[in-house]
Motif scaffolding. Structure first.
Motif, PDB file in Angstrom:
ATOM      1  N   ALA A  47       0.825  -1.214   0.000  1.00 43.19           N
ATOM      2  CA  ALA A  47       0.000   0.000   0.000  1.00 43.19           C
ATOM      3  C   ALA A  47       0.857   1.263   0.000  1.00 43.19           C
ATOM      4  N   ARG A  48       2.056   1.192   0.601  1.00 43.61           N
ATOM      5  CA  ARG A  48       2.981   2.346   0.604  1.00 43.61           C
ATOM      6  C   ARG A  48       3.684   2.506  -0.731  1.00 43.61           C
ATOM      7  N   GLY A  49       3.552   1.498  -1.589  1.00 45.25           N
ATOM      8  CA  GLY A  49       4.221   1.563  -2.879  1.00 45.25           C
ATOM      9  C   GLY A  49       5.563   0.861  -2.912  1.00 45.25           C
ATOM     10  N   ASP A  50       5.891   0.123  -1.856  1.00 43.56           N
ATOM     11  CA  ASP A  50       7.156  -0.616  -1.824  1.00 43.56           C
ATOM     12  C   ASP A  50       7.106  -1.811  -2.768  1.00 43.56           C
ATOM     13  N   ILE A  51       8.273  -2.213  -3.237  1.00 41.77           N
ATOM     14  CA  ILE A  51       8.414  -3.497  -3.918  1.00 41.77           C
ATOM     15  C   ILE A  51       8.823  -4.485  -2.841  1.00 41.77           C
ATOM     16  N   VAL A  52       8.052  -5.543  -2.679  1.00 46.18           N
ATOM     17  CA  VAL A  52       8.255  -6.496  -1.589  1.00 46.18           C
ATOM     18  C   VAL A  52       8.821  -7.796  -2.160  1.00 46.18           C
ATOM     19  N   GLU A  53       9.963  -8.224  -1.602  1.00 53.40           N
ATOM     20  CA  GLU A  53      10.578  -9.482  -2.028  1.00 53.40           C
ATOM     21  C   GLU A  53      10.317 -10.551  -0.974  1.00 53.40           C
ATOM     22  N   SER A  54      10.054 -11.760  -1.454  1.00 52.75           N
ATOM     23  CA  SER A  54       9.792 -12.874  -0.540  1.00 52.75           C
ATOM     24  C   SER A  54      10.082 -14.185  -1.249  1.00 52.75           C
ATOM     25  N   GLN A  55      10.231 -15.225  -0.458  1.00 52.90           N
ATOM     26  CA  GLN A  55      10.342 -16.565  -1.018  1.00 52.90           C
ATOM     27  C   GLN A  55       9.150 -17.357  -0.495  1.00 52.90           C
ATOM     28  N   LEU A  56       8.393 -17.919  -1.418  1.00 53.04           N
ATOM     29  CA  LEU A  56       7.185 -18.648  -1.067  1.00 53.04           C
ATOM     30  C   LEU A  56       7.182 -20.016  -1.717  1.00 53.04           C
ATOM     31  N   ARG A  57       6.559 -20.970  -1.029  1.00 54.47           N
ATOM     32  CA  ARG A  57       6.301 -22.269  -1.628  1.00 54.47           C
ATOM     33  C   ARG A  57       4.870 -22.236  -2.156  1.00 54.47           C
ATOM     34  N   ILE A  58       4.730 -22.577  -3.425  1.00 51.11           N
ATOM     35  CA  ILE A  58       3.418 -22.554  -4.063  1.00 51.11           C
ATOM     36  C   ILE A  58       3.082 -23.968  -4.520  1.00 51.11           C
ATOM     37  N   ARG A  59       1.835 -24.378  -4.250  1.00 50.24           N
ATOM     38  CA  ARG A  59       1.424 -25.753  -4.543  1.00 50.24           C
ATOM     39  C   ARG A  59       1.226 -25.961  -6.043  1.00 50.24           C
ATOM     40  N   HIS A  60       1.924 -26.956  -6.584  1.00 50.24           N
ATOM     41  CA  HIS A  60       1.754 -27.386  -7.967  1.00 50.24           C
ATOM     42  C   HIS A  60       0.459 -28.185  -8.055  1.00 50.24           C
ATOM     43  N   ALA A  61      -0.119 -28.275  -9.233  1.00 52.00           N
ATOM     44  CA  ALA A  61      -1.354 -29.040  -9.417  1.00 52.00           C
ATOM     45  C   ALA A  61      -1.204 -30.501  -9.004  1.00 52.00           C
ATOM     46  N   ASN A  62       0.030 -31.043  -9.046  1.00 50.50           N
ATOM     47  CA  ASN A  62       0.246 -32.438  -8.640  1.00 50.50           C
ATOM     48  C   ASN A  62       0.403 -32.591  -7.126  1.00 50.50           C
ATOM     49  N   GLY A  63       0.300 -31.481  -6.377  1.00 48.10           N
ATOM     50  CA  GLY A  63       0.385 -31.513  -4.917  1.00 48.10           C
ATOM     51  C   GLY A  63       1.750 -31.180  -4.355  1.00 48.10           C
ATOM     52  N   ASP A  64       2.788 -31.173  -5.178  1.00 49.15           N
ATOM     53  CA  ASP A  64       4.141 -30.823  -4.719  1.00 49.15           C
ATOM     54  C   ASP A  64       4.223 -29.317  -4.438  1.00 49.15           C
ATOM     55  N   CYS A  70       9.874 -14.222  -5.164  1.00 47.68           N
ATOM     56  CA  CYS A  70       8.796 -13.343  -5.637  1.00 47.68           C
ATOM     57  C   CYS A  70       9.118 -11.879  -5.384  1.00 47.68           C
ATOM     58  N   ARG A  71       8.705 -11.053  -6.313  1.00 52.34           N
ATOM     59  CA  ARG A  71       8.751  -9.596  -6.162  1.00 52.34           C
ATOM     60  C   ARG A  71       7.344  -9.096  -6.442  1.00 52.34           C
ATOM     61  N   SER A  72       6.796  -8.365  -5.478  1.00 48.30           N
ATOM     62  CA  SER A  72       5.412  -7.910  -5.584  1.00 48.30           C
ATOM     63  C   SER A  72       5.348  -6.392  -5.494  1.00 48.30           C
ATOM     64  N   ALA A  73       4.388  -5.828  -6.189  1.00 47.46           N
ATOM     65  CA  ALA A  73       4.168  -4.382  -6.160  1.00 47.46           C
ATOM     66  C   ALA A  73       2.701  -4.117  -6.462  1.00 47.46           C
ATOM     67  N   SER A  74       2.246  -2.946  -6.092  1.00 46.51           N
ATOM     68  CA  SER A  74       0.886  -2.548  -6.454  1.00 46.51           C
ATOM     69  C   SER A  74       0.979  -1.412  -7.467  1.00 46.51           C
ATOM     70  N   LEU A  75       0.050  -1.402  -8.373  1.00 48.12           N
ATOM     71  CA  LEU A  75      -0.023  -0.348  -9.378  1.00 48.12           C
ATOM     72  C   LEU A  75      -1.226   0.524  -9.044  1.00 48.12           C
ATOM     73  N   GLU A  76      -0.996   1.828  -9.007  1.00 44.16           N
ATOM     74  CA  GLU A  76      -2.041   2.756  -8.594  1.00 44.16           C
ATOM     75  C   GLU A  76      -2.584   3.544  -9.775  1.00 44.16           C
ATOM     76  N   ASN A  77      -3.812   4.016  -9.599  1.00 37.47           N
ATOM     77  CA  ASN A  77      -4.368   4.913 -10.602  1.00 37.47           C
ATOM     78  C   ASN A  77      -3.882   6.344 -10.308  1.00 37.47           C
ATOM     79  N   ARG A  78      -4.362   7.317 -11.046  1.00 42.99           N
ATOM     80  CA  ARG A  78      -3.898   8.709 -10.886  1.00 42.99           C
ATOM     81  C   ARG A  78      -4.227   9.291  -9.524  1.00 42.99           C
ATOM     82  N   ARG A  79      -5.228   8.745  -8.854  1.00 41.27           N
ATOM     83  CA  ARG A  79      -5.611   9.230  -7.521  1.00 41.27           C
ATOM     84  C   ARG A  79      -4.837   8.532  -6.408  1.00 41.27           C
TER      85      ARG A  79
END
Length: 108
Positions: A47-64, A70-79
């Motif tokens: 929400a502050r506009g930071d780029i957030v880095e993290s390491q996450l385990r994400i479940r594959h469709a086979n269950g593994d 990961c690098r995450s950010a939010s994109l804002e409109n003009r307001r």
């Protein structure tokens, strides 16, 4: 979502898109989400506009569980209102495997 999601995780695009904001709750490893304050801090940083880095385990469709850097950010409109969240995730399975092999060799 792009085609890489299907390739890396084995889910079809329609399923991933249907999850929407529930993607994290549904597919991220529970231990990576244990600290509710951690998730609150993550969202606050976005929400502050930071780029957030993290390491996450994400479940594959086979269950593994697959590790992703990961690098995450939010994109804002003009307001300044967050319109969309963006995450770039890189599969680090091979990198972690090689690191473990090196660590084992060094311990010998």
């Amino acid at each position: 979502m792009n085609q890489a999601v299907s390739t890396l995780l084995g889910y079809d695009r329609v399923y991933i898109e249907s999850l929407g904001e529930r993607f994290i709750d549904e597919l991220v490893h529970p231990e990576d989400m244990l600290d509710p304050n951690g998730l609150s801090r993550f969202r606050a940083r976005l929400a502050r506009g930071d780029i957030v880095e993290s390491q996450l385990r994400i479940r594959h469709a086979n269950g593994d569980w697959k590790p992703f850097q990961c690098r995450s950010a939010s994109l804002e409109n003009r307001r300044g209102v967050c319109r969309v969240g963006v995450m770039v995730a890189r599969d680090v399975t091979e990198q972690l495997r090689v690191r473990e092999q090196i660590d084992q060799q060094e311990r010998r």
